[in-house]
Design a protein around this motif. Structure first.
Motif, short mmCIF file in Angstrom:
data_model
loop_
_atom_site.label_atom_id
_atom_site.label_comp_id
_atom_site.label_asym_id
_atom_site.label_seq_id
_atom_site.Cartn_x
_atom_site.Cartn_y
_atom_site.Cartn_z
N LEU A 7 0.83 -1.21 0.00
CA LEU A 7 0.00 0.00 0.00
C LEU A 7 0.87 1.26 0.00
O LEU A 7 0.63 2.20 -0.77
CB LEU A 7 -0.92 0.00 1.22
CG LEU A 7 -2.19 -0.84 1.14
CD1 LEU A 7 -2.89 -0.87 2.49
CD2 LEU A 7 -3.14 -0.28 0.08
N ALA A 8 1.88 1.27 0.87
CA ALA A 8 2.75 2.45 0.97
C ALA A 8 3.56 2.64 -0.31
O ALA A 8 3.71 3.77 -0.79
CB ALA A 8 3.67 2.30 2.17
N LEU A 9 4.07 1.54 -0.88
CA LEU A 9 4.91 1.64 -2.07
C LEU A 9 4.12 2.13 -3.27
O LEU A 9 4.56 3.04 -4.00
CB LEU A 9 5.54 0.28 -2.37
CG LEU A 9 6.52 0.19 -3.55
CD1 LEU A 9 7.66 1.18 -3.38
CD2 LEU A 9 7.05 -1.22 -3.70
N SER A 10 2.94 1.56 -3.49
CA SER A 10 2.14 1.99 -4.64
C SER A 10 1.60 3.40 -4.44
O SER A 10 1.55 4.19 -5.40
CB SER A 10 0.99 1.00 -4.88
OG SER A 10 0.17 0.87 -3.72
N THR A 11 1.25 3.76 -3.21
CA THR A 11 0.72 5.10 -2.95
C THR A 11 1.79 6.17 -3.04
O THR A 11 1.49 7.34 -3.32
CB THR A 11 0.04 5.13 -1.56
OG1 THR A 11 -1.00 4.14 -1.53
CG2 THR A 11 -0.58 6.48 -1.28
N SER A 12 3.04 5.81 -2.82
CA SER A 12 4.12 6.79 -2.93
C SER A 12 4.49 7.10 -4.38
O SER A 12 5.26 8.02 -4.63
CB SER A 12 5.36 6.29 -2.19
OG SER A 12 5.91 5.15 -2.83
N THR A 13 3.94 6.33 -5.33
CA THR A 13 4.31 6.53 -6.73
C THR A 13 3.11 6.74 -7.65
O THR A 13 3.09 7.69 -8.44
CB THR A 13 5.10 5.31 -7.25
OG1 THR A 13 4.35 4.12 -6.98
CG2 THR A 13 6.45 5.20 -6.57
N VAL A 14 2.12 5.87 -7.57
CA VAL A 14 1.04 5.88 -8.57
C VAL A 14 0.24 7.18 -8.59
O VAL A 14 -0.03 7.72 -9.68
CB VAL A 14 0.12 4.66 -8.39
CG1 VAL A 14 -1.03 4.71 -9.41
CG2 VAL A 14 0.91 3.37 -8.56
N PRO A 15 -0.19 7.75 -7.44
CA PRO A 15 -0.93 9.02 -7.52
C PRO A 15 -0.14 10.12 -8.24
O PRO A 15 -0.74 10.91 -8.99
CB PRO A 15 -1.16 9.37 -6.04
CG PRO A 15 -1.19 8.05 -5.35
CD PRO A 15 -0.16 7.23 -6.06
N ARG A 16 1.17 10.17 -8.04
CA ARG A 16 1.99 11.18 -8.73
C ARG A 16 2.02 10.90 -10.24
O ARG A 16 1.99 11.84 -11.05
CB ARG A 16 3.40 11.19 -8.15
CG ARG A 16 4.31 12.26 -8.75
CD ARG A 16 3.78 13.64 -8.43
NE ARG A 16 4.54 14.69 -9.10
CZ ARG A 16 4.36 15.06 -10.37
NH1 ARG A 16 3.45 14.45 -11.11
NH2 ARG A 16 5.07 16.05 -10.89
#
Length: 314
Positions: free
Chosen positions: A73-82
């Motif tokens: 969750l943290a890894l995908s959220t740190s990249t995909v929204p951007r």
């Protein structure tokens, strides 16, 4: 090389890579990416909720699974929204500081996930090879300590990566080869000697992901040796089937990681689209597949998901 001007030392921003030939269709390309991200978030949140509310899953193996879900969750959220902001609103620039922070989270979380996968392999080894000692060796308190040690290990090994890039001068080219910031990608834009950064980055990868992969293979060799001692093939398959889910999760993590490393090392002449696809696979494949794999292999998780679907339909 002459010493660069002070304005070259810290670029204001980097340019994220666009999909070549599809710049005009970024809005539509982002829709499947957003869908996959929503699947990853929903699946990992479901795993966290089910393990929390199902007492029979309050054992080390599923606590480790919760850690994996939180990391994904943290890894995908740190990249995909951007990335989605870039595709939908054409915000291609990412500030130098934001890029280094994103880089730190990507590499640190990947290191933590690698350590947790190793811990899960050890859990399988103890459960199969020393079943009578399993409960005494891997207690809930020990599981928490392993999780904290994994976090500390990831931070200590990968915090120096962005710090080593801070004093470097950067050349006029600021365009990355991915839609997010990775160490080697940013480092390649520096117009100075990057040997310390190269050596440390390679050392960190080998001492964390490389060593973890080696120990995971060793644990499964020992498991296989123990399983082959069983009398019948039916017993062997039954025991080894408890490892199938973890083996699939290990492959879902290490195959994109190795593929991305190979592309960076040997794929300079490859099409830019290959770099973008491999980068997105590295971020999203484990986050999407991990909940599906354990959902398929775990009857308690299947039952709770079906109950949730039944309740929502009513």
């Amino acid at each position: 090389m002459p010493f660069p001007n002070s304005s070259d030392l810290s670029p204001a921003s980097f340019i994220l890579a666009s999909i070549p030939g599809l710049e005009a269709a970024h809005f539509w390309v982002a829709i499947p990416l957003c869908s996959v991200y929503i699947m990853a978030v929903a699946g990992n949140c479901a795993v966290l909720f089910i393990v929390k509310t199902e007492p029979s899953l309050h054992v080390p193996m599923y606590f480790f699974l919760c850690m994996l879900a939180a990391i994904d969750l943290a890894l995908s959220t740190s990249t995909v929204p951007r990335v989605l902001a870039f595709y939908w609103f054409n915000t291609r620039e990412i500030s130098f500081s934001a890029c280094l922070i994103q880089m730190f989270f990507i590499h640190t979380l990947s290191a933590i996930e690698s350590t947790i996968l190793l811990a899960m392999a050890v859990d399988r080894y103890v459960a199969i090879c020393h079943p009578l000692r399993h409960a005494a060796i891997l207690t809930n308190a020990t599981t928490v300590k392993i999780g904290l040690a994994a976090m500390a290990r990831g931070v200590l090994f990968f915090l120096p990566l962005p710090l080593l890039l801070l004093p470097l001068p950067f050349c006029s080219s600021r365009e990355l080869s991915h839609s997010f910031c990775l160490h080697q990608d940013v480092m390649n834009l520096a117009c100075a000697n990057t040997t310390p950064s190269v050596v440390y980055g390679l050392t960190a990868i080998l001492l964390v992901m490389g060593l973890d992969a080696l120990l995971i293979c060793l644990s499964y060799l020992l498991i296989l040796k123990s399983v082959l001692r069983l009398a019948s093939w039916r017993e062997r398959l039954k025991v080894f089937s408890t490892c199938i889910a973890h083996i699939c999760v290990v492959l879902a993590f290490y195959v994109p990681l190795i593929g991305l490393s190979v592309v960076h090392r040997f794929g300079k002449d490859l099409a830019p689209l290959v770099h973008i696809i491999m980068g997105n696979m590295y971020i999203l494949v484990p986050a999407v597949l991990n909940p599906i794999i354990y959902g398929v292999r775990t009857k308690q998780i299947q039952r709770r998901i079906l109950n949730l679907i039944h309740i929502s339909n009513n």
